[in-house]
Scaffold this active site. Structure first.
Site, PDB file in Angstrom:
ATOM      1  N   SER A 123       0.700  -1.115  -0.037  1.00  0.00           N
ATOM      2  CA  SER A 123      -0.206  -0.037  -0.033  1.00  0.00           C
ATOM      3  C   SER A 123       1.011   1.239  -0.066  1.00  0.00           C
ATOM      4  CB  SER A 123      -0.860   0.093   1.196  1.00  0.00           C
ATOM      5  OG  SER A 123      -2.060   0.630   0.932  1.00  0.00           O
ATOM      6  N   ASP A 257      -9.323  -5.985  -4.476  1.00  0.00           N
ATOM      7  CA  ASP A 257      -8.860  -4.849  -3.715  1.00  0.00           C
ATOM      8  C   ASP A 257      -9.667  -3.693  -3.863  1.00  0.00           C
ATOM      9  OD1 ASP A 257      -7.189  -3.071  -2.505  1.00  0.00           O
ATOM     10  OD2 ASP A 257      -5.454  -3.642  -3.175  1.00  0.00           O
ATOM     11  N   HIS A 285      -7.146  -6.332  -0.044  1.00  0.00           N
ATOM     12  CA  HIS A 285      -5.822  -5.453  -0.065  1.00  0.00           C
ATOM     13  C   HIS A 285      -4.694  -5.901   0.679  1.00  0.00           C
ATOM     14  CE1 HIS A 285      -3.870  -1.582  -0.350  1.00  0.00           C
ATOM     15  NE2 HIS A 285      -3.720  -1.377   0.824  1.00  0.00           N
TER      16      HIS A 285
END
Length: 326
Positions: A123, A257, A285
């Protein structure tokens, strides 16, 4: 779903023997601390061998990597820091930009006497890993990006909303007695309805729990607003992805995601010469939480088949001169 083929440089010498795998019995992965520029930096580190630097995402901390740590430490030195403003690290009123985080990773490596590493970023940590590779290519051996931010403008509406004025008040309300159970109920409903956001329900509740006080919430919002506004992500790595030519790069994404859509994975893959892309069906995610064995298998294949990059200043200057159209 088959990964894209990596177009990589052949080894320059004879093939090396396979890695010597060691058990890591009883590794507690407890937090350790170093002071850098007057601020306490927390990290977990164990194992020996080539260094893997694992960089977590926004609102998270180094404990997020627990499903991978023991296995990777069998044949690598694994370093998993808490970014400044997160976890056990200090949370000053300071610079939480992606570039500042990359500098922080450089300085922590320096304090720990580590010259080079393979970067693994999730991320926001993926954006930090790419920034580090851009700023310090001579210290970067490989890149692994997991649901990485900084590819395209689109991002979860919840993150856009959190960048708006008044978000700190809302985050404070989420910490009030009784609100946690309501948050859990919403996430439970999403899971029961098989909504893609339900894939990450447990992790999203965990991240909210990691913001127990005003200092933590302020650091979270400063970090978020450095990369996201009401229109979406405000930074992109696409303009510099051509610089990964010759840098072994692996992209790992969840097909469901909802934070950083899987379409970003294909954009990044197309922009990164020779990169590999693997998408995990049904993952959100946090594919290394829901599909840890598959993620480990992909990483081990990549680490075993790729050779560490070695950039010279002359090669880097030539890449810059050629640019994206070279």
């Amino acid at each position: 779903m088959a990964p894209a083929v990596l177009l990589r440089r052949p080894p320059s010498g004879p093939p090396s023997p396979g890695p010597v795998l060691r058990d890591v019995p009883g590794e507690e992965w407890v937090l350790q601390y170093r002071t850098v520029h007057g601020y306490r930096r927390a990290f977990r580190m164990a194992g020996s061998g080539p260094v893997l630097l694992l960089i977590h995402g926004i609102g998270d901390d180094s404990s997020t990597w627990r499903p991978l740590l023991d296995d990777l430490a069998r044949d690598h030195t694994v370093l998993a820091p808490d970014l400044l403003g997160h976890g056990g690290s200090d949370k000053p009123r300071g610079d939480y930009s992606v570039a500042a985080y990359a500098n922080g990773m450089r300085d922590l490596l320096g304090v720990l006497d580590i010259d080079r590493a393979t970067l693994v970023g999730h991320s926001l940590g993926g954006g930090v890993a790419m920034q580090f590779a851009y700023q310090y290519p001579e210290r970067t051996e490989r890149i692994v990006l997991i649901g990485a931010g900084g590819v395209s403008q689109s991002v979860s509406p919840a993150l856009r909303a959190a960048s708006l004025p008044g978000a700190q008040l809302l985050l404070g309300l989420l910490g009030l007695p009784g609100m946690r159970s309501q948050t859990e109920a919403v996430m439970w409903a999403l899971t029961r309805l098989d909504h893609p956001l339900g894939r990450d329900a447990e992790d999203l509740v965990r991240i909210v729990d990691a913001l127990p006080d005003a200092t933590s919430r302020s650091a979270f919002l400063r970090t978020l607003r450095a990369v996201v506004d009401w229109r979406g992500q405000v930074v992109t790595m696409l303009d510099r992805c051509y610089l990964t030519a010759g840098m072994p790069t692996l992209l790992l994404w969840g097909s469901d995601d909802m934070i950083v859509p899987v379409e970003h994975a294909q954009l990044a893959h197309d922009a990164m010469p020779g990169s590999r892309l693997e998408v995990f069906d049904g993952a959100g995610h946090f594919p290394f939480h829901t599909h840890p064995d598959e993620v480990l298998a992909a990483m081990r294949t990549f680490l075993g088949e790729s050779q560490p990059a070695h950039w010279s200043a002359a090669e880097w200057r030539e890449l810059l001169r050629r640019g994206r159209e070279g």
